[in-house]
Enzyme design. Structure first.
Site, mmCIF file in Angstrom:
data_model
loop_
_atom_site.group_PDB
_atom_site.id
_atom_site.type_symbol
_atom_site.label_atom_id
_atom_site.label_comp_id
_atom_site.label_asym_id
_atom_site.label_seq_id
_atom_site.Cartn_x
_atom_site.Cartn_y
_atom_site.Cartn_z
ATOM 1 N N GLU A 96 -3.652 5.979 1.193
ATOM 2 C CA GLU A 96 -3.407 4.603 1.604
ATOM 3 C C GLU A 96 -4.592 4.168 2.460
ATOM 4 O OE1 GLU A 96 -0.124 2.154 4.262
ATOM 5 O OE2 GLU A 96 0.483 3.931 3.148
ATOM 6 N N LYS A 126 0.816 -1.220 0.000
ATOM 7 C CA LYS A 126 0.000 0.000 0.000
ATOM 8 C C LYS A 126 0.852 1.275 0.000
ATOM 9 C CE LYS A 126 -2.336 -1.195 3.735
ATOM 10 N NZ LYS A 126 -1.955 -2.606 3.908
ATOM 11 N N THR A 127 1.831 1.322 0.900
ATOM 12 C CA THR A 127 2.624 2.546 1.026
ATOM 13 C C THR A 127 3.408 2.822 -0.251
ATOM 14 O OG1 THR A 127 2.809 2.338 3.429
ATOM 15 C CG2 THR A 127 4.488 3.665 2.322
#
Length: 458
Positions: A171, A127-128
Protein backbone atom coordinates in the site's frame (compact mmCIF):
# COMPACT_ATOMS: atom_id res chain seq x y z
CA UNK A 1 12.10 10.51 -12.72
CA UNK A 2 14.71 10.69 -9.95
CA UNK A 3 13.77 9.31 -6.56
CA UNK A 4 13.73 11.63 -3.57
CA UNK A 5 16.62 9.93 -1.77
CA UNK A 6 18.69 6.81 -2.39
CA UNK A 7 21.36 7.10 0.33
CA UNK A 8 19.73 4.44 2.51
CA UNK A 9 20.37 1.78 -0.13
CA UNK A 10 24.03 1.66 0.94
CA UNK A 11 23.02 0.69 4.47
CA UNK A 12 20.54 -2.09 3.64
CA UNK A 13 23.05 -4.93 3.65
CA UNK A 14 23.69 -8.08 5.72
CA UNK A 15 25.63 -7.46 8.91
CA UNK A 16 24.67 -3.78 9.20
CA UNK A 17 23.13 -2.73 12.51
CA UNK A 18 19.92 -0.68 12.34
CA UNK A 19 17.87 0.90 15.10
CA UNK A 20 14.12 1.27 14.47
CA UNK A 21 12.50 4.04 16.51
CA UNK A 22 8.84 3.11 16.96
CA UNK A 23 9.50 -0.51 16.04
CA UNK A 24 6.09 -1.75 17.20
CA UNK A 25 4.15 0.33 14.66
CA UNK A 26 1.86 -1.10 11.99
CA UNK A 27 4.44 -0.80 9.20
CA UNK A 28 7.56 -0.70 11.39
CA UNK A 29 7.23 -4.20 12.90
CA UNK A 30 7.06 -5.87 9.47
CA UNK A 31 9.95 -3.67 8.36
CA UNK A 32 11.97 -5.00 11.30
CA UNK A 33 11.13 -8.57 10.38
CA UNK A 34 12.04 -8.09 6.72
CA UNK A 35 15.37 -6.43 7.58
CA UNK A 36 16.10 -9.20 10.08
CA UNK A 37 15.40 -11.79 7.38
CA UNK A 38 17.80 -9.98 5.04
CA UNK A 39 20.63 -10.48 7.53
CA UNK A 40 20.76 -7.06 9.17
CA UNK A 41 21.23 -6.79 12.94
CA UNK A 42 17.98 -5.18 14.04
CA UNK A 43 17.25 -3.45 17.32
CA UNK A 44 14.61 -0.94 18.27
CA UNK A 45 12.41 0.82 20.76
CA UNK A 46 8.75 1.58 21.24
CA UNK A 47 6.71 3.56 23.71
CA UNK A 48 5.43 0.40 25.37
CA UNK A 49 5.31 -3.36 25.02
CA UNK A 50 2.77 -4.90 22.65
CA UNK A 51 1.99 -8.13 20.85
CA UNK A 52 4.04 -6.89 17.88
CA UNK A 53 6.99 -6.13 20.15
CA UNK A 54 6.79 -9.55 21.79
CA UNK A 55 6.73 -11.20 18.36
CA UNK A 56 9.89 -9.33 17.34
CA UNK A 57 11.61 -10.37 20.56
CA UNK A 58 10.71 -13.98 19.81
CA UNK A 59 12.74 -13.61 16.61
CA UNK A 60 15.78 -12.48 18.58
CA UNK A 61 15.32 -8.75 17.94
CA UNK A 62 16.16 -6.58 20.95
CA UNK A 63 13.39 -4.06 21.72
CA UNK A 64 13.52 -1.52 24.54
CA UNK A 65 10.30 -0.15 26.03
CA UNK A 66 10.53 3.65 26.10
CA UNK A 67 12.82 6.04 24.26
CA UNK A 68 16.28 6.90 25.57
CA UNK A 69 19.40 8.25 23.90
CA UNK A 70 21.34 5.14 24.92
CA UNK A 71 18.97 2.92 22.92
CA UNK A 72 20.76 3.66 19.65
CA UNK A 73 24.13 2.42 20.91
CA UNK A 74 25.95 0.46 18.22
CA UNK A 75 23.55 1.42 15.43
CA UNK A 76 24.99 2.40 12.06
CA UNK A 77 21.74 4.02 10.96
CA UNK A 78 18.29 4.77 12.34
CA UNK A 79 14.86 4.37 10.75
CA UNK A 80 11.94 6.15 12.37
CA UNK A 81 8.19 6.04 12.10
CA UNK A 82 6.31 9.24 11.24
CA UNK A 83 5.22 9.59 14.87
CA UNK A 84 8.85 10.01 16.02
CA UNK A 85 9.92 13.64 15.72
CA UNK A 86 13.27 15.43 15.89
CA UNK A 87 12.92 16.15 19.61
CA UNK A 88 12.86 12.41 20.40
CA UNK A 89 15.97 11.60 22.51
CA UNK A 90 17.03 8.80 20.15
CA UNK A 91 16.80 11.00 17.08
CA UNK A 92 18.58 13.85 18.84
CA UNK A 93 21.37 11.47 19.91
CA UNK A 94 21.70 10.09 16.38
CA UNK A 95 21.96 13.58 14.90
CA UNK A 96 24.53 14.60 17.50
CA UNK A 97 26.56 11.46 16.79
CA UNK A 98 26.45 11.81 13.02
CA UNK A 99 24.36 8.65 12.63
CA UNK A 100 22.10 8.84 9.55
CA UNK A 101 18.35 8.99 10.24
CA UNK A 102 15.94 7.77 7.56
CA UNK A 103 12.16 7.71 7.23
CA UNK A 104 10.18 4.48 7.15
CA UNK A 105 9.20 4.98 3.49
CA UNK A 106 12.86 5.25 2.48
CA UNK A 107 13.57 1.87 4.05
CA UNK A 108 10.65 0.20 2.29
CA UNK A 109 11.80 1.77 -0.97
CA UNK A 110 15.26 0.26 -0.57
CA UNK A 111 13.81 -3.13 0.34
CA UNK A 112 11.57 -3.36 -2.69
CA UNK A 113 14.63 -3.12 -4.91
CA UNK A 114 15.46 -6.64 -3.73
CA UNK A 115 12.35 -7.99 -5.51
CA UNK A 116 11.77 -8.63 -9.19
CA UNK A 117 8.20 -7.32 -8.93
CA UNK A 118 7.18 -4.41 -6.71
CA UNK A 119 3.43 -3.79 -6.92
CA UNK A 120 2.73 -0.39 -5.35
CA UNK A 121 -0.95 0.47 -4.94
CA UNK A 122 -1.77 4.16 -4.64
CA UNK A 123 -4.85 6.35 -4.75
CA UNK A 124 -6.88 8.70 -2.61
CA UNK A 125 -9.28 5.85 -1.74
CA UNK A 126 -9.34 2.08 -1.85
CA UNK A 127 -5.65 1.39 -1.22
CA UNK A 128 -6.09 -1.01 1.69
CA UNK A 129 -8.88 -3.02 0.05
CA UNK A 130 -7.09 -3.24 -3.30
CA UNK A 131 -3.78 -4.21 -1.68
CA UNK A 132 -5.67 -6.87 0.27
CA UNK A 133 -7.39 -8.16 -2.89
CA UNK A 134 -4.05 -8.27 -4.71
CA UNK A 135 -2.58 -10.24 -1.82
CA UNK A 136 -5.41 -12.79 -2.06
CA UNK A 137 -4.75 -13.18 -5.79
CA UNK A 138 -0.99 -13.67 -5.45
CA UNK A 139 -1.48 -16.08 -2.55
CA UNK A 140 -3.91 -18.10 -4.70
CA UNK A 141 -1.24 -18.12 -7.42
CA UNK A 142 1.22 -19.53 -4.83
CA UNK A 143 3.57 -16.62 -5.53
CA UNK A 144 4.52 -16.39 -1.81
CA UNK A 145 4.56 -12.54 -1.79
CA UNK A 146 5.87 -10.17 0.83
CA UNK A 147 3.02 -7.81 1.75
CA UNK A 148 2.59 -4.49 3.55
CA UNK A 149 -1.00 -3.29 4.09
CA UNK A 150 -2.22 -0.29 6.06
CA UNK A 151 -4.83 -2.38 7.84
CA UNK A 152 -5.56 -5.90 9.02
CA UNK A 153 -6.28 -8.65 6.49
CA UNK A 154 -8.10 -11.62 8.08
CA UNK A 155 -6.22 -14.09 5.86
CA UNK A 156 -2.92 -12.90 7.36
CA UNK A 157 -4.23 -12.13 10.87
CA UNK A 158 -2.17 -8.94 10.53
CA UNK A 159 -1.32 -6.25 8.01
CA UNK A 160 1.76 -7.90 6.58
CA UNK A 161 3.52 -11.10 5.64
CA UNK A 162 7.14 -11.89 4.86
CA UNK A 163 7.32 -14.20 1.86
CA UNK A 164 10.11 -15.83 -0.11
CA UNK A 165 8.77 -15.15 -3.59
CA UNK A 166 9.88 -12.56 -6.14
CA UNK A 167 6.99 -10.14 -5.51
CA UNK A 168 6.38 -7.46 -2.90
CA UNK A 169 2.95 -5.81 -2.66
CA UNK A 170 2.70 -2.50 -0.82
CA UNK A 171 0.00 0.00 0.00
CA UNK A 172 1.55 3.29 -1.12
CA UNK A 173 0.47 6.55 0.50
CA UNK A 174 0.81 9.96 -1.12
CA UNK A 175 0.82 11.91 2.17
CA UNK A 176 4.09 13.87 2.52
CA UNK A 177 5.04 12.31 -0.84
CA UNK A 178 5.97 9.08 0.94
CA UNK A 179 5.44 6.96 -2.16
CA UNK A 180 8.10 8.90 -4.04
CA UNK A 181 10.67 6.95 -2.02
CA UNK A 182 9.41 3.72 -3.60
CA UNK A 183 10.69 1.74 -6.59
CA UNK A 184 7.56 0.32 -8.23
CA UNK A 185 7.73 -2.01 -11.19
CA UNK A 186 3.91 -1.93 -11.25
CA UNK A 187 2.34 1.34 -10.07
CA UNK A 188 -1.42 1.21 -9.56
CA UNK A 189 -3.35 4.49 -9.42
CA UNK A 190 -6.92 3.92 -8.23
CA UNK A 191 -8.16 7.52 -8.17
CA UNK A 192 -6.93 11.05 -7.51
CA UNK A 193 -8.87 13.56 -5.40
CA UNK A 194 -8.27 16.51 -3.11
CA UNK A 195 -7.12 15.29 0.30
CA UNK A 196 -4.28 15.87 2.78
CA UNK A 197 -4.56 19.60 2.12
CA UNK A 198 -2.48 20.24 5.23
CA UNK A 199 0.45 19.08 3.07
CA UNK A 200 -0.56 19.53 -0.59
CA UNK A 201 -1.36 23.02 -1.88
CA UNK A 202 -4.34 21.95 -3.99
CA UNK A 203 -5.64 19.27 -6.36
CA UNK A 204 -3.09 20.19 -9.04
CA UNK A 205 -0.29 19.65 -6.55
CA UNK A 206 -1.73 16.22 -5.75
CA UNK A 207 -1.96 15.33 -9.44
CA UNK A 208 1.67 16.33 -9.88
CA UNK A 209 2.66 14.02 -7.02
CA UNK A 210 0.81 11.04 -8.52
CA UNK A 211 2.41 11.71 -11.89
CA UNK A 212 5.87 11.69 -10.29
CA UNK A 213 4.96 8.40 -8.60
CA UNK A 214 3.94 6.82 -11.92
CA UNK A 215 7.11 8.08 -13.58
CA UNK A 216 9.17 6.01 -11.13
CA UNK A 217 8.16 2.87 -13.05
CA UNK A 218 10.97 1.58 -15.32
CA UNK A 219 10.46 1.13 -19.05
CA UNK A 220 9.77 -2.59 -18.68
CA UNK A 221 7.24 -2.04 -15.87
CA UNK A 222 3.57 -1.05 -15.98
CA UNK A 223 1.41 1.86 -14.86
CA UNK A 224 -2.08 0.55 -14.07
CA UNK A 225 -4.66 3.33 -13.88
CA UNK A 226 -8.40 3.91 -13.55
CA UNK A 227 -9.69 4.96 -16.98
CA UNK A 228 -12.96 6.17 -15.43
CA UNK A 229 -11.31 8.61 -13.01
CA UNK A 230 -10.85 11.99 -14.77
CA UNK A 231 -8.27 13.31 -12.31
CA UNK A 232 -6.15 10.16 -12.62
CA UNK A 233 -6.27 10.37 -16.40
CA UNK A 234 -5.34 14.05 -16.31
CA UNK A 235 -2.48 13.43 -13.88
CA UNK A 236 -1.06 10.61 -16.02
CA UNK A 237 -1.73 12.12 -19.44
CA UNK A 238 0.85 11.06 -22.05
CA UNK A 239 2.30 8.22 -20.00
CA UNK A 240 2.07 4.60 -21.22
CA UNK A 241 -0.86 3.15 -19.27
CA UNK A 242 -2.65 -0.15 -18.81
CA UNK A 243 -6.12 0.99 -17.82
CA UNK A 244 -9.03 -0.59 -15.98
CA UNK A 245 -12.65 0.49 -15.77
CA UNK A 246 -16.28 -0.19 -16.56
CA UNK A 247 -16.28 1.53 -19.94
CA UNK A 248 -15.25 0.18 -23.31
CA UNK A 249 -12.09 2.26 -23.59
CA UNK A 250 -10.34 0.45 -20.69
CA UNK A 251 -7.75 -2.26 -21.34
CA UNK A 252 -9.18 -4.31 -18.46
CA UNK A 253 -12.97 -4.05 -18.22
CA UNK A 254 -15.88 -5.20 -16.11
CA UNK A 255 -18.49 -6.64 -18.47
CA UNK A 256 -21.86 -8.32 -17.91
CA UNK A 257 -22.15 -6.68 -14.51
CA UNK A 258 -25.15 -7.79 -12.42
CA UNK A 259 -26.00 -7.20 -8.78
CA UNK A 260 -27.10 -9.59 -6.06
CA UNK A 261 -28.18 -7.75 -2.89
CA UNK A 262 -25.59 -5.06 -3.51
CA UNK A 263 -22.83 -7.51 -4.39
CA UNK A 264 -21.42 -7.53 -7.94
CA UNK A 265 -21.01 -10.41 -10.37
CA UNK A 266 -19.09 -9.71 -13.58
CA UNK A 267 -16.54 -10.81 -16.16
CA UNK A 268 -13.06 -9.31 -16.18
CA UNK A 269 -12.18 -8.86 -19.85
CA UNK A 270 -8.57 -8.13 -20.83
CA UNK A 271 -6.90 -8.45 -24.20
CA UNK A 272 -10.33 -8.99 -25.75
CA UNK A 273 -10.94 -12.20 -23.77
CA UNK A 274 -12.53 -13.14 -20.46
CA UNK A 275 -9.64 -13.23 -18.01
CA UNK A 276 -11.70 -14.14 -14.93
CA UNK A 277 -15.27 -14.25 -13.69
CA UNK A 278 -15.84 -12.64 -10.30
CA UNK A 279 -18.67 -13.01 -7.81
CA UNK A 280 -17.53 -10.68 -5.06
CA UNK A 281 -18.43 -11.12 -1.41
CA UNK A 282 -18.01 -7.37 -0.83
CA UNK A 283 -20.65 -4.90 -1.97
CA UNK A 284 -20.63 -1.68 -3.94
CA UNK A 285 -19.43 -0.26 -7.25
CA UNK A 286 -16.23 0.96 -5.58
CA UNK A 287 -15.29 -2.66 -4.95
CA UNK A 288 -15.81 -3.45 -8.64
CA UNK A 289 -13.09 -0.90 -9.34
CA UNK A 290 -10.87 -2.21 -6.54
CA UNK A 291 -11.18 -5.75 -7.91
CA UNK A 292 -10.49 -4.57 -11.46
CA UNK A 293 -7.34 -2.79 -10.28
CA UNK A 294 -6.10 -5.92 -8.50
CA UNK A 295 -6.94 -8.06 -11.52
CA UNK A 296 -5.18 -5.64 -13.88
CA UNK A 297 -2.02 -5.71 -11.74
CA UNK A 298 -2.14 -9.51 -11.82
CA UNK A 299 -2.72 -9.53 -15.60
CA UNK A 300 0.33 -7.41 -16.42
CA UNK A 301 2.44 -9.78 -14.30
CA UNK A 302 0.99 -12.78 -16.15
CA UNK A 303 -0.81 -14.26 -13.15
CA UNK A 304 -3.39 -16.82 -14.37
CA UNK A 305 -7.00 -15.65 -14.38
CA UNK A 306 -7.89 -18.73 -12.35
CA UNK A 307 -5.85 -17.34 -9.44
CA UNK A 308 -7.72 -14.02 -9.69
CA UNK A 309 -11.02 -15.85 -9.52
CA UNK A 310 -9.95 -18.14 -6.66
CA UNK A 311 -8.28 -15.37 -4.72
CA UNK A 312 -11.23 -13.00 -4.80
CA UNK A 313 -13.76 -15.76 -4.10
CA UNK A 314 -12.16 -15.94 -0.65
CA UNK A 315 -12.00 -12.19 -0.05
CA UNK A 316 -14.57 -10.93 2.44
CA UNK A 317 -13.00 -7.57 3.19
CA UNK A 318 -10.14 -6.01 5.09
CA UNK A 319 -10.28 -4.86 8.69
CA UNK A 320 -12.34 -1.69 9.20
CA UNK A 321 -13.66 -1.83 5.63
CA UNK A 322 -17.40 -2.47 6.07
CA UNK A 323 -16.46 -4.92 8.78
CA UNK A 324 -19.29 -6.65 10.64
CA UNK A 325 -18.93 -6.05 14.37
CA UNK A 326 -22.14 -7.69 15.61
CA UNK A 327 -25.61 -6.52 16.53
CA UNK A 328 -27.53 -4.61 19.16
CA UNK A 329 -31.29 -4.69 19.71
CA UNK A 330 -31.80 -6.28 16.29
CA UNK A 331 -29.65 -3.69 14.47
CA UNK A 332 -26.60 -4.88 12.51
CA UNK A 333 -23.41 -2.95 13.29
CA UNK A 334 -20.64 -2.46 10.75
CA UNK A 335 -17.44 -0.44 11.00
CA UNK A 336 -15.71 1.43 8.18
CA UNK A 337 -12.56 3.53 7.82
CA UNK A 338 -14.12 6.07 5.42
CA UNK A 339 -12.90 9.58 6.26
CA UNK A 340 -13.11 11.45 2.94
CA UNK A 341 -16.36 12.60 1.28
CA UNK A 342 -15.84 10.31 -1.72
CA UNK A 343 -15.37 7.34 0.61
CA UNK A 344 -18.51 8.30 2.51
CA UNK A 345 -20.40 8.50 -0.77
CA UNK A 346 -19.28 5.01 -1.82
CA UNK A 347 -20.08 3.57 1.61
CA UNK A 348 -23.50 5.16 2.08
CA UNK A 349 -24.58 4.63 -1.52
CA UNK A 350 -23.71 0.94 -1.16
CA UNK A 351 -25.37 0.69 2.28
CA UNK A 352 -28.59 2.07 0.85
CA UNK A 353 -28.79 -0.85 -1.60
CA UNK A 354 -28.68 -3.57 1.07
CA UNK A 355 -32.35 -3.54 2.03
CA UNK A 356 -32.18 -2.25 5.61
CA UNK A 357 -35.06 -0.19 6.99
CA UNK A 358 -32.76 2.62 8.04
CA UNK A 359 -29.07 3.46 7.68
CA UNK A 360 -27.67 5.14 10.81
CA UNK A 361 -24.21 6.67 10.35
CA UNK A 362 -22.15 7.49 13.44
CA UNK A 363 -19.34 9.58 11.96
CA UNK A 364 -16.13 10.87 13.52
CA UNK A 365 -14.47 13.44 11.22
CA UNK A 366 -10.69 13.03 10.90
CA UNK A 367 -8.51 16.13 11.32
CA UNK A 368 -9.58 19.75 11.50
CA UNK A 369 -7.96 20.76 8.22
CA UNK A 370 -9.73 18.04 6.23
CA UNK A 371 -13.09 18.88 7.84
CA UNK A 372 -12.73 22.56 7.00
CA UNK A 373 -11.36 22.08 3.47
CA UNK A 374 -14.09 19.58 2.47
CA UNK A 375 -16.89 20.82 4.74
CA UNK A 376 -19.62 21.22 2.11
CA UNK A 377 -18.75 17.84 0.60
CA UNK A 378 -19.07 16.15 4.01
CA UNK A 379 -22.48 17.77 4.51
CA UNK A 380 -23.69 16.60 1.10
CA UNK A 381 -22.56 12.99 1.52
CA UNK A 382 -23.72 12.56 5.12
CA UNK A 383 -27.23 13.49 4.01
CA UNK A 384 -27.32 10.11 2.23
CA UNK A 385 -27.76 8.40 5.61
CA UNK A 386 -31.17 8.03 7.21
CA UNK A 387 -29.82 9.41 10.49
CA UNK A 388 -26.43 10.90 11.37
CA UNK A 389 -24.73 10.89 14.77
CA UNK A 390 -21.61 13.08 14.90
CA UNK A 391 -18.82 12.82 17.47
CA UNK A 392 -16.08 15.38 17.92
CA UNK A 393 -13.32 15.63 15.31
CA UNK A 394 -10.40 13.22 15.74
CA UNK A 395 -7.35 15.48 15.95
CA UNK A 396 -4.67 12.95 14.87
CA UNK A 397 -1.55 15.04 14.25
CA UNK A 398 -3.30 18.43 14.58
CA UNK A 399 -4.47 20.97 17.12
CA UNK A 400 -7.69 22.92 16.61
CA UNK A 401 -6.37 26.34 15.68
CA UNK A 402 -9.23 27.01 13.26
CA UNK A 403 -12.14 26.70 15.67
CA UNK A 404 -14.11 24.05 13.78
CA UNK A 405 -16.35 21.44 15.41
CA UNK A 406 -18.57 18.53 14.43
CA UNK A 407 -21.41 20.67 15.79
CA UNK A 408 -20.94 22.84 12.67
CA UNK A 409 -21.64 19.80 10.49
CA UNK A 410 -24.64 18.76 12.60
CA UNK A 411 -26.22 22.17 12.15
CA UNK A 412 -26.20 21.70 8.36
CA UNK A 413 -27.58 18.13 8.28
CA UNK A 414 -31.31 17.72 8.96
CA UNK A 415 -31.98 15.56 12.02
CA UNK A 416 -28.28 15.07 12.82
CA UNK A 417 -27.38 14.42 16.46
CA UNK A 418 -24.21 15.90 17.96
CA UNK A 419 -22.62 13.70 20.65
CA UNK A 420 -19.16 15.08 21.48
CA UNK A 421 -17.82 11.95 23.22
CA UNK A 422 -17.64 8.37 22.00
CA UNK A 423 -19.40 7.19 25.15
CA UNK A 424 -22.19 9.69 24.46
CA UNK A 425 -22.49 8.48 20.87
CA UNK A 426 -22.74 4.88 22.08
CA UNK A 427 -25.46 5.81 24.55
CA UNK A 428 -27.44 7.66 21.86
CA UNK A 429 -27.19 4.65 19.54
CA UNK A 430 -28.46 2.41 22.34
CA UNK A 431 -31.51 4.66 22.60
CA UNK A 432 -32.35 4.74 18.91
CA UNK A 433 -31.26 1.28 17.65
CA UNK A 434 -34.13 -0.87 16.42
CA UNK A 435 -34.55 -4.07 14.42
CA UNK A 436 -33.99 -3.51 10.70
CA UNK A 437 -31.35 -0.80 11.24
CA UNK A 438 -27.90 -0.81 9.71
CA UNK A 439 -25.63 1.09 12.13
CA UNK A 440 -22.33 2.26 10.68
CA UNK A 441 -19.44 3.52 12.82
CA UNK A 442 -17.33 5.52 10.39
CA UNK A 443 -13.99 7.33 10.48
CA UNK A 444 -10.23 6.85 10.59
CA UNK A 445 -9.88 7.51 14.32
CA UNK A 446 -11.23 5.50 17.26
CA UNK A 447 -14.95 5.57 16.38
CA UNK A 448 -14.79 1.76 16.01
CA UNK A 449 -14.88 1.54 19.81
CA UNK A 450 -18.49 2.77 19.73
CA UNK A 451 -19.59 -0.37 17.93
CA UNK A 452 -17.62 -2.44 20.39
CA UNK A 453 -19.42 -0.72 23.27
CA UNK A 454 -22.75 -1.68 21.74
CA UNK A 455 -21.93 -5.29 20.88
CA UNK A 456 -20.41 -5.88 24.32
CA UNK A 457 -23.85 -5.33 25.85
CA UNK A 458 -25.78 -7.56 23.48
Amino acid sequence: MTHIDTRIQHYIAPGRRVHLAGIGGVSMSPLAEVLHGMGLIVQGSDQSDSAAVEHLRSLGIHVHAGHEASDIEGAEFVVRTAAIHDDNPEIAAARAGGIPVFERAEAWGAIMQQYENAVCIAGTHGKTTTTSMTTHIFMAAQADPTVMIGGTLPMLHSGYRVGRGDTIILESCEYCNSFLHFFPTVAVVLNVEADHLDFFKDLEDIKHSFRRFAQLVPADGAIVANADDPNAMDALKGLPLFTFGCREKADCQAQNLVWNQGRPDFDVVAGGEVYAHLSLRVAGLHNVYNALAAAAAAYVLKIPGKAVQQGLEGFSGAGRRFELKGQYNGARIYDDYAHHPAELHALLEMANTLGYDRVVCAFQPHTYTRTRALFDDFVRELKLAGLVVLTDIYAARETNTIGISSRDLAERIPGALYCPTLAGAAEKLREIARPGDLILTVGAGDIYTVGEMLTAQE
